[in-house]
Structures are given as C-alpha cells and as structure tokens.
Design an enzyme around this catalytic site. Sequence first.
Site, PDB file in Angstrom:
ATOM      1  N   LYS A 204       0.842  -1.207   0.000  1.00  0.00           N
ATOM      2  CA  LYS A 204       0.000   0.000   0.000  1.00  0.00           C
ATOM      3  C   LYS A 204       0.876   1.255   0.000  1.00  0.00           C
ATOM      4  O   LYS A 204       0.661   2.194  -0.775  1.00  0.00           O
ATOM      5  CB  LYS A 204      -0.902   0.008   1.239  1.00  0.00           C
ATOM      6  CG  LYS A 204      -1.621   1.315   1.494  1.00  0.00           C
ATOM      7  CD  LYS A 204      -2.614   1.654   0.411  1.00  0.00           C
ATOM      8  CE  LYS A 204      -3.201   3.037   0.610  1.00  0.00           C
ATOM      9  NZ  LYS A 204      -4.130   3.401  -0.490  1.00  0.00           N
ATOM     10  N   CYS A 258      -3.009  10.873   2.072  1.00  0.00           N
ATOM     11  CA  CYS A 258      -2.230   9.657   1.773  1.00  0.00           C
ATOM     12  C   CYS A 258      -0.897   9.926   1.104  1.00  0.00           C
ATOM     13  O   CYS A 258       0.164   9.602   1.627  1.00  0.00           O
ATOM     14  CB  CYS A 258      -3.071   8.766   0.873  1.00  0.00           C
ATOM     15  SG  CYS A 258      -4.583   8.367   1.650  1.00  0.00           S
TER      16      CYS A 258
HETATM   17  N1  SAJ Z   1      -1.108  15.559  -7.848  1.00  0.00           N
HETATM   18  C1  SAJ Z   1      -0.225  16.317  -8.606  1.00  0.00           C
HETATM   19  N2  SAJ Z   1       0.109  15.873  -9.856  1.00  0.00           N
HETATM   20  C2  SAJ Z   1      -0.410  14.711 -10.371  1.00  0.00           C
HETATM   21  C3  SAJ Z   1      -1.304  13.955  -9.569  1.00  0.00           C
HETATM   22  C4  SAJ Z   1      -1.647  14.402  -8.310  1.00  0.00           C
HETATM   23  O1  SAJ Z   1       0.262  17.366  -8.189  1.00  0.00           O
HETATM   24  O2  SAJ Z   1      -0.104  14.382 -11.520  1.00  0.00           O
HETATM   25  C5  SAJ Z   1      -1.463  16.027  -6.497  1.00  0.00           C
HETATM   26  C6  SAJ Z   1      -2.949  16.306  -6.330  1.00  0.00           C
HETATM   27  O3  SAJ Z   1      -3.263  17.617  -6.724  1.00  0.00           O
HETATM   28  C7  SAJ Z   1      -3.123  16.108  -4.827  1.00  0.00           C
HETATM   29  C8  SAJ Z   1      -2.118  15.019  -4.505  1.00  0.00           C
HETATM   30  O4  SAJ Z   1      -1.180  14.996  -5.577  1.00  0.00           O
HETATM   31  O5  SAJ Z   1      -2.785  17.278  -4.123  1.00  0.00           O
HETATM   32  C9  SAJ Z   1      -2.740  13.637  -4.343  1.00  0.00           C
HETATM   33  O6  SAJ Z   1      -3.735  13.481  -5.330  1.00  0.00           O
HETATM   34  P1  SAJ Z   1      -3.984  12.026  -5.990  1.00  0.00           P
HETATM   35  O7  SAJ Z   1      -5.119  12.102  -6.921  1.00  0.00           O
HETATM   36  O8  SAJ Z   1      -2.732  11.534  -6.541  1.00  0.00           O
HETATM   37  O9  SAJ Z   1      -4.244  11.080  -4.763  1.00  0.00           O
HETATM   38  P2  SAJ Z   1      -5.398  10.791  -3.705  1.00  0.00           P
HETATM   39  O10 SAJ Z   1      -4.782  11.082  -2.399  1.00  0.00           O
HETATM   40  O11 SAJ Z   1      -6.713  11.401  -3.976  1.00  0.00           O
HETATM   41  O12 SAJ Z   1      -5.529   9.189  -3.945  1.00  0.00           O
HETATM   42  C10 SAJ Z   1      -4.357   8.409  -3.856  1.00  0.00           C
HETATM   43  C11 SAJ Z   1      -4.481   7.282  -4.876  1.00  0.00           C
HETATM   44  N3  SAJ Z   1      -3.261   6.529  -4.919  1.00  0.00           N
HETATM   45  C12 SAJ Z   1      -2.671   6.326  -6.119  1.00  0.00           C
HETATM   46  O13 SAJ Z   1      -3.123   6.807  -7.139  1.00  0.00           O
HETATM   47  C13 SAJ Z   1      -1.461   5.456  -6.108  1.00  0.00           C
HETATM   48  C14 SAJ Z   1      -5.612   6.364  -4.464  1.00  0.00           C
HETATM   49  O14 SAJ Z   1      -5.658   5.224  -5.340  1.00  0.00           O
HETATM   50  C15 SAJ Z   1      -5.369   5.885  -3.040  1.00  0.00           C
HETATM   51  O15 SAJ Z   1      -6.405   5.000  -2.609  1.00  0.00           O
HETATM   52  C16 SAJ Z   1      -5.356   7.105  -2.134  1.00  0.00           C
HETATM   53  O16 SAJ Z   1      -4.235   7.912  -2.522  1.00  0.00           O
HETATM   54  C17 SAJ Z   1      -5.217   6.628  -0.715  1.00  0.00           C
HETATM   55  O17 SAJ Z   1      -6.216   6.829   0.045  1.00  0.00           O
HETATM   56  O18 SAJ Z   1      -4.202   6.010  -0.409  1.00  0.00           O
END
Ligand code: SAJ
Length: 436
Positions: A204, A258
């Site tokens: 995870k 996360c």
């Molecule tokens: N972000 C960026 N650039 C990107 C992608 C995201 O700056 O290209 C930023 C977003 O704006 C945000 C942060 O990263 O601030 C996290 O956003 P996210 O969409 O990557 O993640 P979460 O926290 O909404 O969901 C993630 C997911 N994990 C992965 O994609 C590996 C989700 O599948 C998990 O279940 C979740 O974390 C969790 O609860 O662990």
Amino acid sequence: METVCVVGLGYIGLPTAIVFALNGKQVVGIDTNPQVIEQLHQGKIHIEEPGLQDACAKVLQEGRLVVYSRPVSADAFVIAVPTPLNHETNQAELSYVEKATESLLPVLKKGDLVVLESTVPPGTVEEVMIPILQRTGLDPYEDLWVVHSPERVIPGNILYELEHNSRVVGGINRGSALKGKELYSSFVKGDILITDARTAELTKLVENTFRDVNIALANELALICSELGVDVWEVQRLANYHPRVNLLSPGPGVGGHCIPIDPWFVIETSPVLTRLIRTARIVNEEMPDRVCQFVDTLMPEPGEGNIAVLGVAYKANVDDLRESPALRIIDILTERGYTVKAYDPHVRGTYRGRANTLEEALTDMDLAIIATDHAEFRGLTPEYIKHVARHPVILDTRQMLNSEDFLTAGVSVYTLGNGKRLRERQISYPEVAAGF
Ligand code: SAJ
C-alpha cells in the site's frame, strides 16, 4: 460471515460499511464522534462523495446498516481509522489503531476475523495489533483470523473503485488471508490478491510512494522548464507519446491524507536507505514556497497587495482540506504581508482568508492563484476577471486556463512551469527559477 462491524466511519470506513451492507451483510458502523453518529441517525452523511448519500440512506432505511459508538459482537471487524503523520517526528501516529483494536476486546470471540484497512508502517499488524488482541486470552494465530487489507480508492470515485479495484489481503497466516478473501469476495469484483500482512502493509505504501516520487519528478521538471524557457506541459504531452512514459503533472504541492503521508511511513521503517523517497518528499513539500516566491516576482511590490486563492481543497472536485498545499500558500502569503482571500466551492468548513463567493475573493485583487483545478473554475472568463480585478493577473498552478486566449483578451496568465511564457515576458529565469 454474515455480520460485519466497521470501526471508523470516515472517508473510507463509511463507504466500506455501506458497500458491505449493499452486498448482503448486516453491518454495524462504529464511530467515536457523536456528531457523525447523530448525522447518520438523521440519515445524513458528513463527507462529500458522489452517490454516497443515496446509498447510505438506502441501507440505513433497510436496517442493513446501524450505527453505534461502541463495537458489538460480529463475525468480522474492519478497522478503518486515521493514521496521521506526527509532523514533529515524521512518524505514523498509531494511537487510533491501538484504541480501535482495544475497543474490540470485550466482544471478540474465537473464530472472528479482524481486518485492519488503515494505512500503516510495515509490521504494525504483528507488532502493535497482535499484542493487544492477545489480551483477550485468545491466541490470534490459532483462535482468530487477522489480516491487513488496504484500500486503493480515489476520493471522488470511491463507490465504483471499492467494488472494481483489485484488492490485496495480507494475513498473519494463510488461513487468515483466505478468510479475508472470503469476506471481500462479497463485493470486490476485481482480483483479490493474497499475501502476508507485512507485504500488504508495504505494498500500500509503495503504491502511494510511487505516485509521490513521480509527482516530484513533474515538479522538478517545472522548475527546470521555468529556467530553460520551455513549457513543461508541452514536454509532458510530447514525452507521454512514448509507449512507456507517463509523466505526471506539476502542481502547487501534494496534498491529501495519503500521498504526502505514506512515503514517510516507508522512510520511518528504513531511514538510511530511503534517499530517493525522502528527496521526492522534500521537492513536493517545497512547492508551496516556490509558488509564493514566484508570486513575489509577479506583484508590483513583494508583500503588498490583494491576492485571491482559488481552490483550497487538496485536489479537484473534492471537499477535503487535509495536507492541502493551498492552505500552506495562504499562510505563507499572509505572513509575507499580502491581503489574501480564498474561495473554494466544495469546502464547507472554514479556513484562513475564507471568502464566501468567487466575486468576494476576486474583487480588487492584484493576482489570482488557481491552486485547485475545481471544474467550477473552467468557467472563468477574461472579461469577468477584468471586470472585478484591480490587476488582471492569474498564476495558474494547474494549467486550467488557455493562457493565450486570456492574454489576447488582456489578462496575463502565468502557468506553473511554462518557461516559454516567462521568456516572452522577459522575466528572468534565474529569479523565477529561484522562485519556482
Ligand atoms: N497531484 C499532482 N500531480 C499529479 C497527480 C496528483 O500534483 O499528476 C497532487 C494532487 O493535486 C493532490 C495530490 O497529488 O494534491 C494527491 O492526489 P492524488 O489524486 O494523486 O491522490 P489521492 O490522495 O486522492 O488518492 C491516492 C491514490 N493513490 C494512487 O493513485 C497510487 C488512491 O488510489 C489511493 O487510494 C489514495 O491515494 C489513498 O487513500 O491512499
């Protein structure tokens, strides 16, 4: 296993309890927050997630989900409580997991299944939970089934992903893993992959660490492009035509409960070997400061003027503020002396500089920062900006707007990492690169 007791009714626990209930289980939801219990007793949910309110009302109405403040006897217990980061030590705060495990002791019986869904450092099930479970007098390895099964859902699409994502189930022994697989087979349509508890815990963390490191690469490229006079978004578009390249997007920082947290659980476990992971964390944690340094180069006088921050939630179209980079940007700019107003159409709670409407935030502003790419901001027009702003200047950290269209209409839009734009405007890269 017909009865399931879900301990913790937050962003993960509540949807999980609902999905178990929708798929034939009799579910008891437990939360120690009386407001959560009260709202659920009124048929209302306390989080914003598409489809969740209707699904919750249905299972509450049918009596397939009932909510209490303390666990009751059940065949399976699912713990989905927070594991926040202690920001002083950068270590996992496991007190909620410990308390939730302790709350089971009065009702646990031989043959019960205990599932930890919360994201934890590797070894938590065996080194933290098992000693607590042993206080029942039962031998967890003989008399109970104990697994770690982390969730992978993306906020905003939880109900779909809960059922369709594949799922890892890691047991303290093979029998436990199989028991956990049996439980999740009630609703998981994806693959259910069994392993041991420690491997499941690390898997995870690795999933989110992978994402954090790749976001850090995108952010570092944004800095480089600012200096080189290249548009990082064009580089991303072109590079991703490569069949095995998938550059993520730069942003103002990394938020959520996360991605910015989980890598620290790996670093905590192996502090000497995690140099890349730690460096990526630092790159991402510095982004709010770099955005604010760039703001200084765009304002007539550093520390003077009105700034509108559009979007405060950690990412688009959610109401979650946890670890949001926008909150850090609001703090830094306020401390620098700017007058900051922040507007977010999704967030119901309060935050520093809160404006209740978009107009209130934008009126008389000298610079607007798009910090979160909520769909609502796609409707922004140059005409509207020129009508309400004192200086029509936008810093777009999410590449939401078409900067050429806005420029033609008399609004300066600077996109994070678009060095081409800086070169055209003769803004010196070293100064900006220092900023960005
Ligand atoms: N972000 C960026 N650039 C990107 C992608 C995201 O700056 O290209 C930023 C977003 O704006 C945000 C942060 O990263 O601030 C996290 O956003 P996210 O969409 O990557 O993640 P979460 O926290 O909404 O969901 C993630 C997911 N994990 C992965 O994609 C590996 C989700 O599948 C998990 O279940 C979740 O974390 C969790 O609860 O662990």
